[in-house]
Design a protein around this motif. Structure first.
Motif, PDB file in Angstrom:
ATOM      1  N   SER A 257       0.841  -1.189   0.000  1.00  0.00           N
ATOM      2  CA  SER A 257       0.000   0.000   0.000  1.00  0.00           C
ATOM      3  C   SER A 257       0.876   1.239   0.000  1.00  0.00           C
ATOM      4  CB  SER A 257      -0.939   0.017   1.216  1.00  0.00           C
ATOM      5  OG  SER A 257      -0.203   0.228   2.402  1.00  0.00           O
ATOM      6  N   ASP A 258       0.347   2.324  -0.517  1.00  0.00           N
ATOM      7  CA  ASP A 258       1.030   3.620  -0.534  1.00  0.00           C
ATOM      8  C   ASP A 258       0.146   4.589   0.232  1.00  0.00           C
ATOM      9  OD1 ASP A 258       2.659   5.709  -1.037  1.00  0.00           O
ATOM     10  OD2 ASP A 258       2.306   5.807  -3.200  1.00  0.00           O
ATOM     11  N   TRP A 259       0.474   4.828   1.486  1.00  0.00           N
ATOM     12  CA  TRP A 259      -0.411   5.560   2.389  1.00  0.00           C
ATOM     13  C   TRP A 259      -0.552   7.030   1.975  1.00  0.00           C
ATOM     14  CZ3 TRP A 259       1.012   8.391   7.371  1.00  0.00           C
ATOM     15  CH2 TRP A 259      -0.147   8.790   8.051  1.00  0.00           C
ATOM     16  N   ALA A 260      -1.801   7.486   1.893  1.00  0.00           N
ATOM     17  CA  ALA A 260      -2.123   8.877   1.587  1.00  0.00           C
ATOM     18  C   ALA A 260      -1.386   9.364   0.339  1.00  0.00           C
ATOM     19  CB  ALA A 260      -1.809   9.772   2.781  1.00  0.00           C
ATOM     20  N   SER A 261      -1.365   8.526  -0.693  1.00  0.00           N
ATOM     21  CA  SER A 261      -0.593   8.855  -1.894  1.00  0.00           C
ATOM     22  C   SER A 261      -1.257   9.923  -2.753  1.00  0.00           C
ATOM     23  CB  SER A 261      -0.377   7.593  -2.731  1.00  0.00           C
ATOM     24  OG  SER A 261      -1.624   6.996  -3.078  1.00  0.00           O
ATOM     25  N   SER A 266      -6.187  12.539  -0.011  1.00  0.00           N
ATOM     26  CA  SER A 266      -5.433  11.776   1.017  1.00  0.00           C
ATOM     27  C   SER A 266      -5.768  10.294   1.036  1.00  0.00           C
ATOM     28  CB  SER A 266      -5.684  12.366   2.422  1.00  0.00           C
ATOM     29  OG  SER A 266      -5.212  13.700   2.479  1.00  0.00           O
ATOM     30  N   ARG A 267      -6.340   9.779  -0.035  1.00  0.00           N
ATOM     31  CA  ARG A 267      -6.598   8.346  -0.078  1.00  0.00           C
ATOM     32  C   ARG A 267      -5.327   7.583  -0.441  1.00  0.00           C
ATOM     33  NH1 ARG A 267     -12.478   7.461  -3.054  1.00  0.00           N
ATOM     34  NH2 ARG A 267     -13.655   8.948  -1.776  1.00  0.00           N
ATOM     35  N   SER A 268      -5.249   6.356   0.030  1.00  0.00           N
ATOM     36  CA  SER A 268      -4.091   5.508  -0.224  1.00  0.00           C
ATOM     37  C   SER A 268      -4.311   4.663  -1.476  1.00  0.00           C
ATOM     38  CB  SER A 268      -3.830   4.596   0.985  1.00  0.00           C
ATOM     39  OG  SER A 268      -3.752   5.339   2.181  1.00  0.00           O
ATOM     40  N   LYS A 287      -6.878   2.902  -6.230  1.00  0.00           N
ATOM     41  CA  LYS A 287      -7.016   3.783  -5.082  1.00  0.00           C
ATOM     42  C   LYS A 287      -8.036   3.208  -4.119  1.00  0.00           C
ATOM     43  CE  LYS A 287      -8.901   7.915  -5.582  1.00  0.00           C
ATOM     44  NZ  LYS A 287      -9.083   9.354  -5.896  1.00  0.00           N
ATOM     45  N   SER A 292      -7.571   6.159   4.849  1.00  0.00           N
ATOM     46  CA  SER A 292      -6.973   5.401   5.949  1.00  0.00           C
ATOM     47  C   SER A 292      -6.243   6.368   6.879  1.00  0.00           C
ATOM     48  CB  SER A 292      -5.985   4.362   5.411  1.00  0.00           C
ATOM     49  OG  SER A 292      -6.648   3.408   4.610  1.00  0.00           O
ATOM     50  N   SER A 295      -0.801   4.296   8.331  1.00  0.00           N
ATOM     51  CA  SER A 295      -0.203   3.402   7.338  1.00  0.00           C
ATOM     52  C   SER A 295      -0.595   1.948   7.607  1.00  0.00           C
ATOM     53  CB  SER A 295       1.322   3.552   7.354  1.00  0.00           C
ATOM     54  OG  SER A 295       1.847   3.264   8.649  1.00  0.00           O
ATOM     55  N   ALA A 298      -3.989   1.367   6.093  1.00  0.00           N
ATOM     56  CA  ALA A 298      -3.858   1.239   4.636  1.00  0.00           C
ATOM     57  C   ALA A 298      -3.348  -0.142   4.258  1.00  0.00           C
ATOM     58  CB  ALA A 298      -2.923   2.322   4.108  1.00  0.00           C
TER      59      ALA A 298
END
Length: 317
Positions: A257-261, A266-268, A287, A292, A295, A298
């Protein structure tokens, strides 16, 4: 189009129109009926198409009947993994069919029955299917989309463009506010939709394409530059694809996962890859539906998505 060119086109079109109409009548494809009261007629037209081989040469010409002008991935791995345990599999997409299995006599029987019922063309060995090139050797089955990518580069006027070794810049976050809005977003949408189809054999661009898809509504100059970067990357790796080889049927899955990407909401992002033995059979980059708050959250959402896909693949097997 004027003079002899127009006459030649009309002769070519009328010939294939008569041929295809004959096939439709022989197969009883449609039957005439009165127009239902209170309903409109769906308009239609004939589209004349030249189908090409992977090397660009003409394969065959066809007249297509298009109704209404409306506009998963093909899994070849089972045939490669365990040929001794494979039954008969038939893959159908509209009027393109693959019949495969480990019993040649059964395959011949099925194809003979199809020929008896319908007017079909048997191209024998699998080599080119829906823009996907298939090549078999002693090591297994190789799938790629070299011709499709070459045509896409030509469509985007990037045949002579400089190639890149990576599809995106590390740690870059695309925002909907980056760059200036494109005057005509149709080209961007057309290219990105085509790139989605390339992910069938190029999972390495899945993350980049997912980022591009999030800006289809209002693409900007920055998004278009990123899309062209993916095209430059494909130009560098035109022959890359998927390789399926005999392997033990064991299920393995990996997720990330890529947190707050996303800098706008701000969705992961979640991603996974599922293997049967050493063969990649399912993958995704998308997405997450909700925000989240950590991390860890997410990661758990990505794990839940992967678990659901693993369960589906297990039930399929």
């Amino acid at each position: 189009m004027w003079g002899s060119e127009r006459v030649a086109a009309l002769d070519w079109g009328s010939f294939y129109l008569r041929e295809d109409m004959h096939v439709l009548l022989v197969n009883d494809t449609w039957s005439l009926c009165p127009q239902p009261v209170g309903h409109h007629i769906v308009r239609n037209k004939w589209v004349y198409k030249i189908k090409q081989k992977p090397d660009g040469s003409v394969d065959w010409s066809k007249a297509l009947f298009d109704l209404g002008f409306t506009g998963s991935h093909v899994d070849y791995s089972l045939f490669t993994l365990h040929r001794d345990k494979l039954h008969i599999f038939i893959l159908v997409y509209v009027d393109d069919i693959i019949v495969t299995g480990n019993d040649d006599s059964t395959i011949f029987s099925i194809i003979s029955q199809l020929k008896f019922e319908f007017v079909i063309k048997d191209w024998c060995g699998l080599s080119y299917f829906l823009g996907i090139e298939a090549a078999r050797d002693d090591t297994g089955l190789h799938l790629c989309q070299s011709k499709y990518i070459a045509d896409l580069l030509d469509c985007a006027n990037m045949v002579g463009a400089r190639s890149y070794k990576v599809p995106c810049i590390s740690y870059s976050k695309m925002s909907k506010f980056d760059g200036d809005l494109l005057n005509d977003p149709s080209e961007y949408r057309h290219i990105v939709e085509a790139l989605q189809y390339v992910t069938i054999t190029c999972p390495d661009i899945a993350y980049s394409v997912n980022q591009l898809c999030q800006h289809m509504q209002a693409p900007t100059s920055t998004h278009w530059t990123s899309a062209k970067r993916v095209l430059r990357y494909l130009k560098h790796n035109t022959d890359f694809g998927l390789h399926y080889k005999p392997s033990i049927i064991a299920l393995h899955a990996f997720c990330v996962s890529d947190w707050a990407s996303n800098p706008d909401d701000s969705r992961s992002s979640s991603g996974y890859g599922i293997f049967i033995g050493q063969c990649l059979v399912s993958w995704s980059s998308k997405k997450q539906l909700v925000v989240s708050r950590s991390s860890n959250e997410a990661e758990y959402r990505s794990l839940a998505l992967t678990t659901a896909e693993v369960y589906w693949v297990r039930m399929l097997l």
